[in-house]
Write an enzyme that holds these catalytic residues in place. Structure first.
Site, short mmCIF file in Angstrom:
data_model
loop_
_atom_site.label_atom_id
_atom_site.label_comp_id
_atom_site.label_asym_id
_atom_site.label_seq_id
_atom_site.Cartn_x
_atom_site.Cartn_y
_atom_site.Cartn_z
N HIS A 188 0.84 -1.22 0.00
CA HIS A 188 0.00 0.00 0.00
C HIS A 188 0.86 1.26 0.00
O HIS A 188 0.42 2.31 0.45
CB HIS A 188 -0.94 0.03 1.21
CG HIS A 188 -1.70 -1.23 1.43
ND1 HIS A 188 -2.97 -1.45 0.93
CD2 HIS A 188 -1.35 -2.38 2.07
CE1 HIS A 188 -3.39 -2.67 1.28
NE2 HIS A 188 -2.41 -3.26 1.96
N SER A 309 14.25 22.07 -15.91
CA SER A 309 13.04 22.87 -16.10
C SER A 309 13.41 24.16 -16.79
O SER A 309 14.51 24.69 -16.60
CB SER A 309 12.41 23.15 -14.75
OG SER A 309 11.58 24.30 -14.83
N LYS A 315 15.56 22.08 -10.80
CA LYS A 315 14.87 20.83 -11.15
C LYS A 315 15.73 19.82 -11.89
O LYS A 315 16.55 20.16 -12.72
CB LYS A 315 13.65 21.14 -12.01
CG LYS A 315 12.56 21.89 -11.27
CD LYS A 315 11.71 20.97 -10.42
CE LYS A 315 10.66 20.32 -11.29
NZ LYS A 315 9.89 19.36 -10.53
N GLU A 322 9.35 8.67 -16.92
CA GLU A 322 7.96 9.13 -17.07
C GLU A 322 7.42 8.81 -18.46
O GLU A 322 6.27 8.38 -18.61
CB GLU A 322 7.87 10.63 -16.83
CG GLU A 322 8.13 11.05 -15.40
CD GLU A 322 8.21 12.57 -15.28
OE1 GLU A 322 7.17 13.20 -15.07
OE2 GLU A 322 9.31 13.12 -15.42
#
Ligand code: ARG
Length: 473
Positions: A188, A309, A315, A322
């Site tokens: 979980h 970024s 970043k 992804e």
């Protein structure tokens, strides 16, 4: 690659006639029965040449084998066969190897040619003359396209299997390099029990090993020769299909001609195997996205597989992971699309089947591109041993050890579980961890606790205790 739109160039519509005459329509292989040509939109709509040109090398290979089979059957003379074989090789050279499978190459394809099979036949006749028109004897585009697609899938299966082997080797190497590194195991997404990083990595090894098996099984079902089924009922020429199968490296000829021309199960098998691979990659990608977030800080993805970024200078984004996760969607979509395309088809060939190609090609391109970028990204991961080890002990991850400790000393497990829960609650209320409790405090919860409880709640001890076959130890 561009597809010429003849409706825009005005080549198709016959001036003044009010009917669609088509630039090449009287030259179309099937024009005999027709009084007029196709509506240019319908022609463009129906053409697959824009994408099935990728089948060119397989179409040539299959046609050359067909020529030799016709010669062995006495349908073609040795002279005719030689002319056709040479002509096919020339057509292949004309269309140029570098253009094949390179959709980005600007190259004009005419929808009037309909598909790769018609294009090859037209170019062959242009090269070798009348005898070129004998190529299609005893064959239909229905068994021809089934053959081309099987040859293509066979090829792609080999490529995907090679990439899976690389991925497995990389996972194994990574696991060996981090063999005894502790990390938290989750259920979980909550801290559950400590495990070894190598165990976690090799869980993915199991998934990709099953994928390798699936690809091998898919190969077996793909490796069946449909040629000789002709349009649907079987060819009327004495073609030795067993010899043809052997020549093209197939295990056997198909058993039923109706099935042979309408079966795309092998495409679906591949689409499913690819969807499973992508789903597995996506799960691992998701973990890398989480683990590389400062909130976890378990791993750093190499700069080569991350991006920055345009506005936030600090970043470092795990783009590659992804995007693999994102691309999984389209491969799953192709599987659904193919199943849906197939489900209402009566026997035998239906034009709907042409819709298998773009889904198949994109599935193959996507799974190969994903594997080819994912494996080197994995190989260059940098795990943080101290952070993983610290996290392995966080969140009361060894509470099960406490309950097991009591159970081994005769406390019924349910009672041991309840007592341990009270200890965890006590710690939460006092803002401490299990390791902060004194022996006196332990004993307040149960007289069964002895001094060895302090060692039993170490993450290393929890891992070592799980030495059952298949366990993390
Ligand atoms: N382009 C077609 C396909 O991909 C080839 C087979 C055409 N056969 C036919 N009977 N129209 O399915």
């Amino acid at each position: 690659m561009t597809v010429k739109d003849s409706s825009q160039t005005g080549e198709v519509r016959a001036a003044g006639s009010g009917s669609w005459s088509g630039k090449n329509w009287s030259g179309k292989a099937w024009s005999g029965r027709f009084a007029k040509g196709s509506d240019p939109q319908a022609e463009r709509f129906g053409a697959s040449i824009g994408f099935d040109i990728r089948l060119l090398p397989y179409d040539i290979e299959g046609s050359q084998a067909h020529v030799r089979a016709l010669q062995r059957a006495g349908v073609l003379s040795a002279q005719e066969a030689e002319t056709l074989l040479d002509g096919l090789a020339q057509v292949y050279r004309d269309l140029s190897a570098e253009r094949v499978g390179a959709p980005e190459t600007a190259w004009e394809l005419d929808p009037a040619d309909e598909d790769v099979h018609m294009l090859v036949e037209r170019l062959l006749a242009a090269r070798v003359g009348e005898v070129g028109k004998k190529l299609h004897t005893g064959r239909s585009r229905n068994d021809q396209v089934a053959l081309d697609t099987r040859l293509y899938v066979r090829d792609v299966l080999g490529q995907v299997a090679a990439e899976i082997r690389n991925l497995l080797a990389t996972l194994l190497e990574l696991a060996e390099r981090h063999a005894d590194w502790l990390m938290p195991g989750f259920t979980h997404l909550q801290p559950a029990q400590p495990v070894l990083l190598s165990h976690h990595l090799l869980a993915y090894g199991e998934m990709f090993w099953r994928d390798a098996q699936r690809l091998a099984e898919c190969y077996g079902r793909t490796n069946v020769l449909p040629l000789g089924a002709a349009a649907l009922a079987g060819t009327a020429y004495p073609i030795d299909r067993a010899a043809l199968a052997a020549e093209l490296g197939f295990a056997a000829p198909s058993e039923n001609s109706l099935d042979a021309v309408s079966d795309r199960d092998f495409v679906l098998d591949f689409a499913y195997a690819a969807a499973m691979i992508m789903m597995h990659l996506s799960r691992l990608a998701e973990e890398l996205v989480l683990w590389s977030s400062p909130a976890f800080a378990f791993v750093e993805i190499d700069d080569a597989y991350a991006t920055g970024s345009s506005i936030m200078p600090q970043k470092k984004n795990p783009d590659t992971a992804e995007l693999v996760r994102g691309k999984t969607g389209r491969v799953l979509g192709h599987l659904t699309g193919l199943l849906t395309m197939m489900k209402g088809l009566p026997l035998a060939y239906n034009k709907d089947l042409q819709e298998d190609k773009e889904a198949l090609f994109d599935t193959a391109d996507t799974v190969l591109a994903s594997l080819r970028v994912f494996t080197p990204m994995l190989a260059t991961l940098r795990f943080d041993r101290a952070r993983l080890a610290a996290a392995a002990g966080e969140g009361f991850s060894t509470a099960t050890e406490v309950a097991d400790y009591l159970a081994r000393r005769g406390v019924p497990f349910r009672e041991a579980h309840r007592v341990t829960g009270q200890i965890v609650r006590h710690c939460l209320e006092h803002g401490c961890g299990l390791a902060d409790l004194t022996l006196e405090e332990w004993r307040r919860f149960s007289p069964a606790f002895g001094p060895d409880i302090l060692a039993a709640i170490q993450p290393e001890a929890a891992v070592a205790a799980r030495n059952v076959y298949g366990g993390t130890a």
